[in-house]
Motif scaffolding. Sequence first.
Motif, PDB file in Angstrom:
ATOM      1  N   UNK A 352       0.854  -1.181   0.000  1.00 35.67           N
ATOM      2  CA  UNK A 352       0.000   0.000   0.000  1.00 35.67           C
ATOM      3  C   UNK A 352       0.888   1.228   0.000  1.00 35.67           C
ATOM      4  N   UNK A 353       0.391   2.313  -0.550  1.00 36.78           N
ATOM      5  CA  UNK A 353       1.129   3.564  -0.581  1.00 36.78           C
ATOM      6  C   UNK A 353       0.164   4.733  -0.516  1.00 36.78           C
ATOM      7  N   UNK A 354       0.599   5.850   0.022  1.00 33.27           N
ATOM      8  CA  UNK A 354      -0.229   7.048   0.126  1.00 33.27           C
ATOM      9  C   UNK A 354       0.674   8.268   0.063  1.00 33.27           C
ATOM     10  N   UNK A 355       0.215   9.294  -0.663  1.00 30.76           N
ATOM     11  CA  UNK A 355       0.982  10.518  -0.832  1.00 30.76           C
ATOM     12  C   UNK A 355       0.247  11.687  -0.192  1.00 30.76           C
ATOM     13  N   UNK A 411       4.222   7.606   2.144  1.00 34.28           N
ATOM     14  CA  UNK A 411       4.505   6.392   2.914  1.00 34.28           C
ATOM     15  C   UNK A 411       4.232   5.175   2.048  1.00 34.28           C
ATOM     16  N   UNK A 412       5.077   4.175   2.170  1.00 37.30           N
ATOM     17  CA  UNK A 412       4.949   2.936   1.405  1.00 37.30           C
ATOM     18  C   UNK A 412       5.087   1.749   2.345  1.00 37.30           C
ATOM     19  N   UNK A 418       8.396  -0.801   6.271  1.00 37.49           N
ATOM     20  CA  UNK A 418       7.740   0.341   5.642  1.00 37.49           C
ATOM     21  C   UNK A 418       8.740   1.457   5.438  1.00 37.49           C
ATOM     22  N   UNK A 419       8.438   2.340   4.500  1.00 43.68           N
ATOM     23  CA  UNK A 419       9.304   3.475   4.169  1.00 43.68           C
ATOM     24  C   UNK A 419       8.493   4.745   4.334  1.00 43.68           C
ATOM     25  N   UNK A 420       9.019   5.680   5.105  1.00 42.83           N
ATOM     26  CA  UNK A 420       8.396   6.991   5.281  1.00 42.83           C
ATOM     27  C   UNK A 420       9.310   8.021   4.627  1.00 42.83           C
ATOM     28  N   UNK A 421       8.819   8.658   3.595  1.00 40.17           N
ATOM     29  CA  UNK A 421       9.587   9.679   2.879  1.00 40.17           C
ATOM     30  C   UNK A 421       9.206  11.060   3.402  1.00 40.17           C
ATOM     31  N   UNK A 425      14.316  20.315   0.859  1.00 45.47           N
ATOM     32  CA  UNK A 425      15.161  20.386  -0.326  1.00 45.47           C
ATOM     33  C   UNK A 425      15.882  19.061  -0.557  1.00 45.47           C
ATOM     34  N   UNK A 426      16.109  18.306   0.476  1.00 42.47           N
ATOM     35  CA  UNK A 426      16.711  16.971   0.358  1.00 42.47           C
ATOM     36  C   UNK A 426      15.636  15.910   0.524  1.00 42.47           C
ATOM     37  N   UNK A 427      15.831  14.790  -0.138  1.00 43.56           N
ATOM     38  CA  UNK A 427      14.903  13.664  -0.003  1.00 43.56           C
ATOM     39  C   UNK A 427      15.401  12.758   1.112  1.00 43.56           C
ATOM     40  N   UNK A 428      14.516  12.471   2.065  1.00 46.39           N
ATOM     41  CA  UNK A 428      14.873  11.647   3.216  1.00 46.39           C
ATOM     42  C   UNK A 428      13.974  10.417   3.242  1.00 46.39           C
ATOM     43  N   UNK A 429      14.588   9.260   3.406  1.00 42.72           N
ATOM     44  CA  UNK A 429      13.841   8.014   3.520  1.00 42.72           C
ATOM     45  C   UNK A 429      14.121   7.394   4.884  1.00 42.72           C
ATOM     46  N   UNK A 430      13.059   7.037   5.583  1.00 45.10           N
ATOM     47  CA  UNK A 430      13.158   6.387   6.888  1.00 45.10           C
ATOM     48  C   UNK A 430      12.619   4.968   6.754  1.00 45.10           C
TER      49      UNK A 430
END
Length: 495
Positions: A352-355, A411-412, A418-421, A425-430
Amino acid sequence: MTDFSVPQRMSLSALVIYFLKFFRLTFNASVIYLTYTLFQSDGDFVKTILKIAVTIGCTALLALILASLAIFKMKFHVKDGNLIYRHNLISRATTTIPLNRIHTLRTKQELLYRLLDLRGVLFDTLAAKDEEIELVLSESDWQSLLDRIERQERPQSDVTDMPPAYNPSSSIEFSNKNLVFDALCQNHLKGMVVLGGFASVVFNTLSDLSDNSFELIESYLESHFDHFVVSWVGIAMIMACTYIVSLVLWLGKVLLRYYNLSLTYDNKILTFSHGLFSRLSSRFTRDKICTIWIKRNYFEKRFGLSTLALKQALNSSAQKEDDNLKIYGHDCSDFFLGWWLGQDYASEADIATAKSGKGVITHSLIPDLLLSSVAIVVLCHFGLYGWTILPVIYLSVGIPKGILTMRHSHITLKDSYLIINNGRFAEIKNYLKYDNVEVVRVTRTPLSQFTGRVSLSISTTGSTFTIRSLRQEQGMDIYERLLAKSIVSKGTAKE
């Protein structure tokens, strides 16, 4: 080798380390008196020097007494899988730390430690917010204690003659060139923060000086730099010099902390070692990591770099030091994610994913809008109408920042993690495992019934993430799936 089965004290070499610690504390307390003595002298130079020498001597004597008491009062040993040490100068305190409950095992070797062949050892547990008492051990005693801890960490088998599991270790040396290169790719305002800290120390020192000293400094600056400062060229040169100094300070801080960063690892434990003059180390197991944080700004993406941090619980070492241990340089995220999540982590399909929607832009603009409004009101009050262009420009810069925040926020859910983006200005992935998720919360505002948008908050033992302006049906779907996944993962972990 010491087996730590009976209570023992630290070596006499540790007395030197403790003496310097107490001397720094007592000397800081006597700085005001020393400054007063220096600037209020009656012209008798010999008498003034004698007063300062006596003060420093008394300070050193007091530090020596306190250090001797600390060494004499402290005893430690290992019993029944617990590290037990008795300490405190006045009252007697006994602290017991189960070896299998140690969250992070940190060591440090400053220059004097290395000269004396000593190592400072600190134990971090989730039960204590403050830093634990440091044990100063010789290298041989440290290796013996580490061996006891590793034996305690091994699973106890009913079959005593069963050979240990195959657990080979490897090492990685990180490039100092990539370290400097990636440090230059960071937000250079970090250097301004370092410069601000340096300036605050200088200001606090100058504040102890007399008024006459301030007048001398002021008259010197006016006589030498008055015409230079008022010109636009002078202002530009001062700003350029300030920027260069802040950049040098930032690079110096990174090099001092992360120089010659190396990693020793096996399938369970990571041990980092780093530092130019002071060699620091951090040792923790796989299950103590709650989030892998990866940042890539435009320049890092362009040159194949990244900034990576292995985040732990709030009461662990990350909260007791300046920051989490960060890895600057070549993008090594695939290695750490494969070690933590499994080698096939990249092949897992999206469940599942949501923006986030445009509401994120409004939310990110609120602080800038408030600050700009206050600045405009103040400037108008003093009649500086032309300068109101500055807060207007500042607010306009916040618009693309909000747009980038919206694009990065989503979020994915994967099968096992799971990945929380996020990021601006920078892209961060948790990256999070489901069994690390402690709290999941859906928040609705009074406007949600009109916008159809909600916020989703996810908390671990070390971080809290909020994904705003999600479609209500997507947010609730993610919410239900997270609850189900967390329950299954924690039930499996207990079994």
